[in-house]
Each structure stands twice: as structure tokens, then as C-alpha cells.
Design an enzyme around this catalytic site. Structure first.
Site: not given
Ligand code: BG6
Length: 495
Positions: A179-180, A242
């Protein structure tokens, strides 16, 4: 000779957008910072009929303009020398044996391998299965790591199916789910800010916090991603992943140690404690809308339905807001408002924590008309900062107050700050899984949004709209528990 820490970084989908725009620039920066193992090699897998020389040329072309401080010829040369191209159609299972032979028999390729699936999630299980059939999941010769990007499934059942498929061939310890957002510097700073400072701990509690807002707003529209976005929608695209991750970092208890399992255990506890939203309460807890035509930077822009590739009847949400309660000792009764949208007035990611009013109206008899509550603001992007708003007395003969902001950092838009992928790729190479999602974490996040998705999927005849370039429809305010709660849209003082 390859050394123990060396590895072969195999990118499936090497000619695609993610590889070009994020992975290769991140690898370049890691190389520039001397953080790539000396013998590290990068293998690009693609369907196109290219060879290594051609791929290197493409990398060079794409990197210029995407790296900080301009391309350094020495770093570029070093990076390109690491890169090799292997042509493969990922759906041709028979060719994986050839890939395995090449990877294991080419002397310069280290036996530790990262398989980065920078491809459509629809192929995750296929590629994982084919890698395993060719023996590439086995760790006898060196470690093997599989990296997948969100979305992890389409809904709860689909995510569970995907997990079963991946677990057939890879152990959980080999799987790195990206999950960047967790790679963003300010998101990591939430952890430090909370747990390296004693000052806040007693206040981080339902006795003192009125509510928490987590916002991710974008000025951009859907761009060329309608094919993906129209089946996903904003709730799946941003909130399930996010925003819920940011919520866990704000709400979690301090882990006993910094190891990956301790951190992830605490995050999972938060997700498990989120009060389930029954189908009958979806309207009270969730709101969705879609952008119509409007103006951005003074120029007219089309609405979502006018974007290329969007079906004319689409009721997919480009804006979603959710109210959640965490039923544990720390947070019971404190609403967490999560909100995201495309084509909003500003591009900003912000966590805003509003404190309660002081219990007694000590200043009742003075000229102070209204005491503003304290806010704590965590700017994630574009400005990275931590800011507290407090009341101070204005100078003068009368008793008047104003809000003053205390900045914990320089509150700057630092063009030099590192990209999320740099720290995440380094963690993969070094085997640190603390910033990657564990299987149960993903499942629990799906459980939270699933009732809303199910309800929305059958109510497809109407959706609220908002003009592009606005802050979304005012109807979203209906989620607030009380009249004095309102969206916080910026880090600036509210006038
Ligand atoms: C992605 C979403 O995961 O995150 C996109 O699919 C979104 O829709 C993007 O635009 C936002 O990421 P960032 O790093 O640009 O804030």
C-alpha cells in the site's frame, strides 16, 4: 560472484506505467544513494518483442525528467548495467520453465529473487501459480519474495479467493502486499510522532478527542483510468486501502517492539474493533457522489460522465465519505470521518484531529465570544507537517483570544523528499515487512467497507453530483454527529 545480500529484482509488467513511473525511478534513486546491494540485478519481463539493449534505451528515456536533480550519468550507467530484459507472455504457463532455467543458470543473476507483479491484479494468481510450477517459489537456493499491489481483490470474497490462491504457492512470509501510502514519509511520521513523544499520549483518547478526519482530496479527474476506476469507485480505490491504513496508524496502541508482526498485530486489532455498519445504517455512515462539469484553475473541465471511457449511465462514485467508530477503550464514541474525492478544490492529504472544548466556560464573563477547540493537523501531502492549533491571548487591554499555530516541522513542500516506492523497495530487498499488509489486515479492511459496497451496488439508479473543482456536495455533511463538526480542508487557519 554474488554476495549474500544481493538479489535479482524481477519486474513483471516492466514496460507498463507503474514500472516506468515509479519502480525504475525508485531503483535509480536507491542506486544513487548506494542502497542497492552491489550485485543486484533487475530483470524486466514484458510481452513486447524487445531485447536488453532496447529496454535499457527505454529506461534511459523515461528516467530523464523523472529523477531528482537530473540524471547522473555514472548512476545511470550503473543502473542500466544491472538491467536485463526477458520476453514472456505471462499467460503462457509453458514458458516459465524456460524463465526459471534462465534465472537460475545465468551466473550474474543472484539466487535471491523478488518477483514484483506490476501487472493487472487479474493475473496475480496465474503468475504466482506459474512461478511455483517452475519451482521459483522455493527458497533452497536463495530467498524468494512475491510483491503485489493493491487492489487486493474486488470485495471480501474475492480478496479471500486471491489470498487462498497466493497461499497455495507462497508462504505469507514471502508475500509483500504494497500500500504505497505506508511508504510516504509523513505517514511513517505518524508512528514516530505518536510513540516517540510522551506529551501526546494522555490526550490521545476519547476523553479529549472530539473526532478525527482523514481526507485525501485530488484535483485530478479520473484521467485515462476509467477502465479500472469505473468498476472500482472511490470507496474501494482509496478508503478500503490507503485511508484505512492511515486510520490504523492514528488509532493503534503502541506495539511492544518494532518488528513487523508486532506492528501489524496492533493494526489488525484496530480494524477488528471498528464497529460493523449494518446494511440498514449504510446511509447514516456513508455518502457517495460523482463530479459533474466544473472549473479547475479557471478552465472548464468535463464531468465524470464526459471522461474518456466512462459509460454514459455510470453511477460510480468519485467521492466517498465514511463515518466509523472504533469500539475499544481508547476510542469508543469518537467518530472517524474518512473522505476522498477526485476533482475537488485542492489536492491535499490531511489528518485533522479535533479536541473537545475545555469543560468549564471560565472565560464567560470576558469579551471572548467563542473559544475555538484545539486542532492537531498532520499534513501528509503536498505539505508535510505537524501543526497544533492553540488559543493565545491577544495583546491589548481587553481579554481577547486568537488561534495560533505551532509547527513541529518546517511545513514545506520539499521537492527533494523521497518517493514512497524508494523506501518500500528497499524494505523488500532487506526483508522488512512492517510496512506491508498482512493477509488478515486486508481481510479486516474489506469487512469494514463490504456492507457499504453491497448496499451501493444494488442502489444504482441515482447518485449525488458536485461541480468539478468544488469541495464535494454539502449533503456529505449529514455524516457529522453534531452541528459544530465540519470538514477541515486545509492546514491554514480557518478564518
Ligand atoms: C492510488 C489510487 O492507489 O492512489 C489513485 O488508485 C489515486 O486513484 C492514488 O490517485 C493517490 O496516490 P498519491 O500517492 O498520488 O496520493
Amino acid at each position: 560472484m554474488t554476495e549474500a545480500g544481493d538479489c535479482t529484482f524481477v519486474i513483471f509488467g516492466a514496460t507498463g506505467n507503474l514500472a516506468r513511473n515509479k519502480l525504475l525511478p525508485a531503483l535509480y534513486h536507491l542506486d544513487a544513494a548506494d542502497r542497492l546491494p552491489p550485485g543486484a540485478r533487475i530483470v524486466g519481463i514484458g510481452r513486447r518483442d524487445w531485447d536488453t539493449a532496447h529496454w535499457r534505451g527505454e529506461i534511459e528515456r523515461h528516467l530523464s525528467g523523472r529523477v531528482r536533480n537530473g540524471l547522473d550519468p555514472a548512476v545511470l550507467e550503473r543502473l542500466l548495467a544491472r538491467c536485463q530484459y526477458f520476453r514472456l507472455d505471462i499467460t503462457q504457463a509453458a514458458r516459465y520453465a524456460e524463465l526459471a532455467r534462465w534465472l537460475t543458470e545465468t551466473a550474474v543473476l543472484p539466487p535471491n529473487m523478488v518477483f514484483y507483479l506490476s501487472i493487472s491484479p487479474a493475473y496475480y494468481a496465474t503468475v504466482a501459480g506459474a512461478l511455483a510450477a517452475a519451482g521459483l517459489n522455493r527458497s533452497e537456493a536463495g530467498w524468494r519474495r512475491l510483491v503485489v499491489e493493491k487492489p487486493f481483490g474486488y470485495d471480501l470474497e474475492d480478496a479471500q479467493r486471491l489470498d487462498e490462491a497466493l497461499h497455495r504457492d507462497f508462504d505469507e512470509a514471502q508475500i509483500y502486499r504494497i500500500d504505497h501510502y505506508l511508504g510516504k514519509e509523513m505517514v511513517q511520521n505518524i508512528f514516530v510522532f505518536r510513540f516517540a513523544n510522551l506529551l501526546l499520549e494522555p490526550l490521545w483518547h476519547r476523553n479529549y478527542i472530539d473526532h478525527v478526519q482523514i481526507t485525501h482530496a485530488e484535483r485530478r479527474g479520473v484521467e485515462e483510468r476509467a477502465g479500472y476506476f469505473d468498476t472500482a469507485g472511490a470507496l474501494r480505490d482509496m478508503i478500503q486501502s490507503h485511508l484505512l491504513q492511515m486510520l490504523t496508524l492514528v488509532a493503534m496502541e503502541p506495539p511492544p517492539t518494532l518488528d513487523a508482526e508486532s506492528i501489524r498485530d496492533e493494526k489488525v486489532k484496530v480494524l477488528k474493533s471498528v464497529r460493523p455498519i449494518p446494511s440498514s445504517a449504510v446511509h447514516a455512515h456513508a455518502f457517495r457522489a460523482q463530479y459533474g462539469p466544473g472549473k479547475v484553475d479557471g478552465a472548464a473541465v468535463p464531468g465524470y460522465l464526459g471522461e474518456p471511457g466512462v459509460p454514459p449511465e455510470s453511477t460510480t462514485e468519485t467521492y466517498a465519505a465514511l463515518k466509523l467508530y472504533i469500539d475499544n477503550w481508547r476510542w469508543r464514541g469518537v467518530p472517524f470521518y474518512l473522505r476522498t474525492g477526485k476533482r475537488l478544490a485542492e489536492g491535499i492529504s490531511l489528518i485533522a484531529i479535533r479536541f473537545k472544548h475545555p469543560p468549564q466556560q471560565l472565560f464567560r464573563t470576558t469579551q471572548i465570544e467563542r473559544l475555538e477547540p484545539n486542532w492537531l493537523l498532520l499534513g501528509i501531502q503536498p505539505e508535510q507537517c505537524i501543526r497544533a492549533e492553540v488559543q493565545v491571548r491577544e495583546s491589548g487591554l481587553d481579554m481577547r483570544t486568537r488561534v495560533s499555530q505551532l509547527d513541529a516541522s518546517t511545513c514545506a513542500m520539499d521537492p527533494q523528499h523521497i518517493d514512497a516506492y524508494e523506501s518500500l523497495l528497499l524494505d523488500i530487498v532487506e526483508g522488512d515487512r512492517s510496512l506491508f499488509l498482512r493477509s488478515d489486515e486486508v481481510t479486516w479492511a474489506w469487512r469494514i467497507v463490504d456492507p457499504v459496497l453491497k448496499r451501493w451496488s444494488v442502489e444504482r439508479d441515482y447518485i449525488h453530483t458536485y461541480p468539478a473543482g468544488s469541495w464535494g456536495p454539502p449533503e456529505a455533511d449529514r455524516l457529522f454527529d453534531r452541528e459544530d463538526q465540519r470538514w477541515r480542508n486545509s492546514l491554514a487557519l480557518v478564518g
